[in-house]
Each structure stands twice: as structure tokens, then as C-alpha cells.
Design a protein around this motif. Sequence first.
Motif, mmCIF file in Angstrom:
data_model
loop_
_atom_site.group_PDB
_atom_site.id
_atom_site.type_symbol
_atom_site.label_atom_id
_atom_site.label_comp_id
_atom_site.label_asym_id
_atom_site.label_seq_id
_atom_site.Cartn_x
_atom_site.Cartn_y
_atom_site.Cartn_z
ATOM 1 N N LYS A 85 23.896 -31.041 3.434
ATOM 2 C CA LYS A 85 23.476 -31.470 4.781
ATOM 3 C C LYS A 85 22.692 -30.378 5.483
ATOM 4 O O LYS A 85 21.643 -30.622 6.088
ATOM 5 C CB LYS A 85 24.711 -31.819 5.626
ATOM 6 C CG LYS A 85 25.420 -33.076 5.220
ATOM 7 C CD LYS A 85 26.681 -33.264 6.061
ATOM 8 C CE LYS A 85 27.500 -34.452 5.570
ATOM 9 N NZ LYS A 85 28.777 -34.564 6.296
ATOM 10 N N GLN A 86 23.209 -29.154 5.398
ATOM 11 C CA GLN A 86 22.541 -28.030 6.055
ATOM 12 C C GLN A 86 21.166 -27.781 5.427
ATOM 13 O O GLN A 86 20.207 -27.439 6.129
ATOM 14 C CB GLN A 86 23.412 -26.787 5.920
ATOM 15 C CG GLN A 86 22.867 -25.559 6.623
ATOM 16 C CD GLN A 86 23.391 -25.376 8.029
ATOM 17 O OE1 GLN A 86 24.383 -25.993 8.384
ATOM 18 N NE2 GLN A 86 22.747 -24.544 8.813
ATOM 19 N N LEU A 87 21.052 -27.973 4.126
ATOM 20 C CA LEU A 87 19.774 -27.794 3.427
ATOM 21 C C LEU A 87 18.743 -28.808 3.906
ATOM 22 O O LEU A 87 17.590 -28.454 4.188
ATOM 23 C CB LEU A 87 19.990 -27.920 1.917
ATOM 24 C CG LEU A 87 18.739 -27.895 1.039
ATOM 25 C CD1 LEU A 87 17.997 -26.573 1.183
ATOM 26 C CD2 LEU A 87 19.106 -28.151 -0.425
ATOM 27 N N VAL A 88 19.140 -30.076 4.003
ATOM 28 C CA VAL A 88 18.225 -31.120 4.472
ATOM 29 C C VAL A 88 17.747 -30.798 5.886
ATOM 30 O O VAL A 88 16.545 -30.870 6.193
ATOM 31 C CB VAL A 88 18.912 -32.506 4.442
ATOM 32 C CG1 VAL A 88 18.017 -33.562 5.084
ATOM 33 C CG2 VAL A 88 19.263 -32.899 3.008
ATOM 34 N N GLU A 89 18.680 -30.425 6.769
ATOM 35 C CA GLU A 89 18.318 -30.118 8.159
ATOM 36 C C GLU A 89 17.349 -28.944 8.241
ATOM 37 O O GLU A 89 16.366 -28.991 8.974
ATOM 38 C CB GLU A 89 19.600 -29.808 8.951
ATOM 39 C CG GLU A 89 19.412 -29.725 10.458
ATOM 40 C CD GLU A 89 18.837 -28.418 10.932
ATOM 41 O OE1 GLU A 89 18.210 -28.400 12.029
ATOM 42 O OE2 GLU A 89 19.003 -27.386 10.235
ATOM 43 N N LYS A 90 17.620 -27.896 7.494
ATOM 44 C CA LYS A 90 16.767 -26.712 7.533
ATOM 45 C C LYS A 90 15.360 -27.021 7.025
ATOM 46 O O LYS A 90 14.356 -26.547 7.592
ATOM 47 C CB LYS A 90 17.391 -25.597 6.694
ATOM 48 C CG LYS A 90 16.554 -24.324 6.603
ATOM 49 C CD LYS A 90 16.417 -23.616 7.928
ATOM 50 C CE LYS A 90 15.680 -22.300 7.767
ATOM 51 N NZ LYS A 90 15.557 -21.541 9.018
ATOM 52 N N LEU A 91 15.262 -27.830 5.983
ATOM 53 C CA LEU A 91 13.945 -28.174 5.429
ATOM 54 C C LEU A 91 13.104 -28.965 6.428
ATOM 55 O O LEU A 91 11.929 -28.658 6.637
ATOM 56 C CB LEU A 91 14.115 -28.960 4.127
ATOM 57 C CG LEU A 91 14.547 -28.152 2.899
ATOM 58 C CD1 LEU A 91 14.910 -29.077 1.751
ATOM 59 C CD2 LEU A 91 13.446 -27.174 2.474
ATOM 60 N N VAL A 92 13.696 -29.999 7.050
ATOM 61 C CA VAL A 92 12.897 -30.828 7.969
ATOM 62 C C VAL A 92 12.598 -30.092 9.271
ATOM 63 O O VAL A 92 11.605 -30.390 9.938
ATOM 64 C CB VAL A 92 13.584 -32.184 8.260
ATOM 65 C CG1 VAL A 92 13.605 -33.054 7.021
ATOM 66 C CG2 VAL A 92 14.986 -32.000 8.827
ATOM 67 N N ARG A 93 13.438 -29.117 9.626
ATOM 68 C CA ARG A 93 13.199 -28.368 10.869
ATOM 69 C C ARG A 93 12.191 -27.240 10.670
ATOM 70 O O ARG A 93 11.301 -27.051 11.501
ATOM 71 C CB ARG A 93 14.522 -27.799 11.389
ATOM 72 C CG ARG A 93 14.384 -26.917 12.628
ATOM 73 C CD ARG A 93 15.723 -26.673 13.297
ATOM 74 N NE ARG A 93 16.741 -26.236 12.377
ATOM 75 C CZ ARG A 93 16.957 -24.960 12.017
ATOM 76 N NH1 ARG A 93 16.195 -24.005 12.526
ATOM 77 N NH2 ARG A 93 17.921 -24.662 11.183
ATOM 78 N N SER A 94 12.327 -26.499 9.576
ATOM 79 C CA SER A 94 11.483 -25.318 9.382
ATOM 80 C C SER A 94 10.242 -25.580 8.545
ATOM 81 O O SER A 94 9.297 -24.790 8.588
ATOM 82 C CB SER A 94 12.301 -24.198 8.737
ATOM 83 O OG SER A 94 13.366 -23.813 9.571
ATOM 84 N N CYS A 95 10.248 -26.657 7.776
ATOM 85 C CA CYS A 95 9.084 -26.994 6.929
ATOM 86 C C CYS A 95 8.618 -28.410 7.272
ATOM 87 O O CYS A 95 8.769 -29.348 6.465
ATOM 88 C CB CYS A 95 9.445 -26.900 5.456
ATOM 89 S SG CYS A 95 10.112 -25.301 4.959
ATOM 90 N N PRO A 96 8.069 -28.614 8.476
ATOM 91 C CA PRO A 96 7.750 -29.972 8.954
ATOM 92 C C PRO A 96 6.662 -30.673 8.162
ATOM 93 O O PRO A 96 6.529 -31.893 8.254
ATOM 94 C CB PRO A 96 7.308 -29.738 10.406
ATOM 95 C CG PRO A 96 6.838 -28.310 10.440
ATOM 96 C CD PRO A 96 7.702 -27.576 9.468
ATOM 97 N N ASP A 97 5.882 -29.910 7.375
ATOM 98 C CA ASP A 97 4.767 -30.522 6.638
ATOM 99 C C ASP A 97 5.125 -30.856 5.189
ATOM 100 O O ASP A 97 4.224 -31.130 4.377
ATOM 101 C CB ASP A 97 3.542 -29.593 6.663
ATOM 102 C CG ASP A 97 2.982 -29.430 8.068
ATOM 103 O OD1 ASP A 97 2.979 -30.430 8.813
ATOM 104 O OD2 ASP A 97 2.573 -28.309 8.422
ATOM 105 N N ILE A 98 6.412 -30.850 4.867
ATOM 106 C CA ILE A 98 6.790 -31.303 3.527
ATOM 107 C C ILE A 98 6.398 -32.774 3.371
ATOM 108 O O ILE A 98 6.340 -33.521 4.349
ATOM 109 C CB ILE A 98 8.306 -31.140 3.272
ATOM 110 C CG1 ILE A 98 9.127 -31.843 4.358
ATOM 111 C CG2 ILE A 98 8.702 -29.689 3.118
ATOM 112 C CD1 ILE A 98 10.604 -31.811 4.141
#
Length: 519
Positions: free
Chosen positions: A30-43
Motif C-alpha cells: 500500500k505504501q509503495l503504491v501511494e509513494k509512486l502515484v504521489r512522487s512519480c505523477p507521470d508514470i
Amino acid sequence: MSASTEASAIIEYFKRKSIFITGATGFIGKQLVEKLVRSCPDIEHIYLLIRPKRGQGVHDRLKELISSPLFNTVREINPNFEEKISALQGDILDLNFGLSPTDENILLEQCQIVFHSAATVRFQEPLRLAIQMNVASVKKLLCLCYRMKKLQSIVHVSTAYANCNRNDVAEMIYPPPIQPTKLLEASEWMDDQVFDVLTNKIIHDRPNTYTFTKALAEYIISQESKDLPLAIIRPSIVGSSWREPIPGWVDNYNGPSGLVVATGKGMLRTMLGSNNAIADIVPVDVCVNMMIAIAWHTAIKHPKNIPVYHCCTGHLGTLTWGKVAEYGLYHLSRNSLENAISYPYLQFTENRFRYHYLRVWQEVIPAFVLDCYMRLVGRKPIFIKLSERIYKSVRTLDFFTSHSWLFPNDNSVLLQNEMNDVDQKIFNFDLKDLEWFHYWRNYCIGAKQYLLREDLSRTSKCHKRYIRLKRLQNLLYFTAIVLVIKLIFFKSFKFRRIFIILFRLIFVGLSAITKKIGL
């Protein structure tokens, strides 16, 4: 380029990348998903392997996941972040993860990065099931990854305790005592009961099936991932978040979280362990930041051998289990939990007889008295059962609270040195600024707010209840001491001598018995 204008190499790498995550509904996932969408918005997109559970479909479980308070910060920044996330129905126990042909094709054609964190984390999982979930799933993942056309990076989440039969564990993969392929074949046909009988002999000097099967999984990777861009991260005991996205976030009772709740409720008061043993607890956000950095570094540098990264805090040497009890009790007394049955107290002891003696007097007898009260008022007795559940849970931790390990973090330091200043701030896993006293304050508040979902505005009322419980507890102890003194000193000298000799004989005898039977 100055540090102020320097761009993030990691964020730049993750642009337009598609990611596959197993174990996304778990604590780290869960923490991984949140961090990716918050810090890497252009994925480009994140695909989560999710299985139906208790009548809930995968899309309902995805909605539940992203509605968590964990995602409140990213929700404010980007209200449409969920458009980047899709659930793929599947199960790590099924052939090819149970993926539909359509979902499988999406991964094969589009996926560049894989995070494998799915596993059973139950220490006493039956060996056959643990093998299928923690070892066979890795073989299935490797088969899937070999067919991915755009694959650039795989990060496998292991544990620092995979080799806990050693005191000094290097950042390398060790050969297991038994060939994993033989156990995998046996798990396909051997009866559960046979496996259960042989478990202690098979796992040998490992304390549980979890650490044993995680070691087997690493060896499978070393033997069957030739030419795959793969790295392994080994977290130690994963605790609540340190800073991101909210301090103290936690949503399960594993590890230290269960101790915080059971102690705060007054149900847990003693544990086997050493006050001086290192408590190697790592915040979940630190672990996730390192996972993302590892994925980037693996894709960019193409390491020839499989790098292993320890994600631990033991090398700091600043947190012991004695300090965990001290800090936890201090903050629990000020951030009181609701409906506690006694004032919080926790002590570690290495003496097994003393442990069982203290547990009976401080946990079992109070639970029995409370159950008697519940019966008198016509309610269902629950406290003895709760006490037994807590006992079984904490006994699985004995091995870890009684020993210390050395987990060198050379590869983690080298990884940090490869990151620029911007990435070191955004994806921080440098623990030099971690203050354990403040961390445990947030941990206790987080357990109360996010795990137990208690109203923080009621904390002062809970604190008043704590004070009343402490006064009652002191009164009961004082009364018991007075009765004992009266019994000993107001009787004959002969009775006192017999009493003291008998007590010593009982103490010595019980100590010898508990040592012999390994309690």
C-alpha cells in the motif's frame, strides 16, 4: 547544474513506465503504491495483482485500498490519481498467478518494472502453504518476467532474517540446507500432516517457516533468474511510517504494532527477551523509498550479479528492546488507548520461569477475574481467549527479542551515493536524522488513530481512566503485600523457615523443569 535546479533522475526514469505490483494490499505494498502515484505523477500505469477476498471482488478491494487515509495527501495533490491504477484479478497460489489472457497480455506487452512483495508473513504458517506462497510464487513470477517484452527492473522483497541462523549476515545469497526444487515437488503431492510432522526437521535451525521459505526463495532467484534485471531488498522488522505521507501510519497488527496495542490495552505485560538486544525496526516509508531507488538503479546500471540490499537500522545501535518498552510506555501513558483493562506496563526478561510466573500473575489471573465478572453481568467471557491469542503471538517473537544480528548495509550506502541530492531528499532512506523517542510517539498515536480508529479528542478521558486503573492497581498490590507480610511475620519462626525453604525449592525445581522442557 546546482542542487536547487537539479532534476530528479528517479522521477524522470519512471515517466511513462508501467509497473506490476504483487502484494499491493499488504502493508509495504500500500505504501509503495501511494509513494509512486504521489512522487512519480507521470508514470504510465500501475497494475496490482489482487485476489477476491471474503465476498469482495478485486475492484471493491482496490476502491477500499485507495480510500484509505494513507492516500489523503496524494488525493489533495492529484484527485484523479486512481485513474493510474488498475486491479488484475489473480492469486499467487494459482498457475500463472491466475491471470486472464487479456491481463497477462497487458503485462507482457507493456510492463517495464515489477515489485514482488506478495508473501505470507505468518511466522507459523504450515510449511506446505508457506512453500507454495513464498517459494513457488517466485518461480511463477520469474516465468512471467522472462516473457515480458519491455522488462527493465524487478525488485524482490525478502527479509533480513532469511538467514537468521547466522549472527553476521552479508548482503549475499546463501545456499540453503536443502534444495528448494525437492521441497517444491514434495509440496505438490505430500499430505499436509506429513509436512507438519517433518517441519522442525526440515527448517532445522530456523525459528519458523517464514524465515526458512524466504531463504529458499532467494536461492531460487539466484539459480533461475539468469539475465533478468533483478535485485533483492531485505527489510528487517517493518514498523509504522516515519515521515511519509503521514507520520505513524500503520494498518496491521504485525510486529511492533501488535505490541503497542496489546500493551496499551493492558493485556500484555511481560515478554521473553533481552533489554539489551538490538530492536532492528525500520519505518515502512524508508523501506519503500529504497525499493523505488533500487528499481531505478537496477534498470540504469544493469548489474551483472544479483545485488542484495539490507534495509535495517541495527547498524545504528541506538534502539534496544529495553528502549522500545521505555519509549512505548512513556507515550502510551500520554496517548492513552480506549477501554484498557489495566495501566500499561511491559518488561522483558530472559528468565523463562520468571516470564511464566509473571504472565500468570499479571495477565492470566486478571483475565480470569474479568471473565468471571463478564459471566456475572450476563456477557460473553473473552479475556482468557484474548490472553491466549496474545501469548501465542508474542511467543513467535522470542527468537527476535532475545538475539542481535549484524546486517552490513554497504550496498545501501553505495546506492545512496549513486543518487543525486534531489533524489536523496525525495526518496530518502538515510536514517541519520531518525529520533526514536519522537518516532515512538507518532507510532503510538498512529496505532490509536489509524489501526484502532479511535477518536483522538477522547484521549484526555482515556488518560483519566489510565490514572484510575493505576491507583486501583497500586491499591491491590499494597493489599497483597500487607497480607503476605502478615502471613510471614505474625506466625511462628518455625513456620517462616518452612515457608522460605519450600518457596526456594519450588523456585529451583520449576526453573529446572522449564529449562529442561524448553519453555
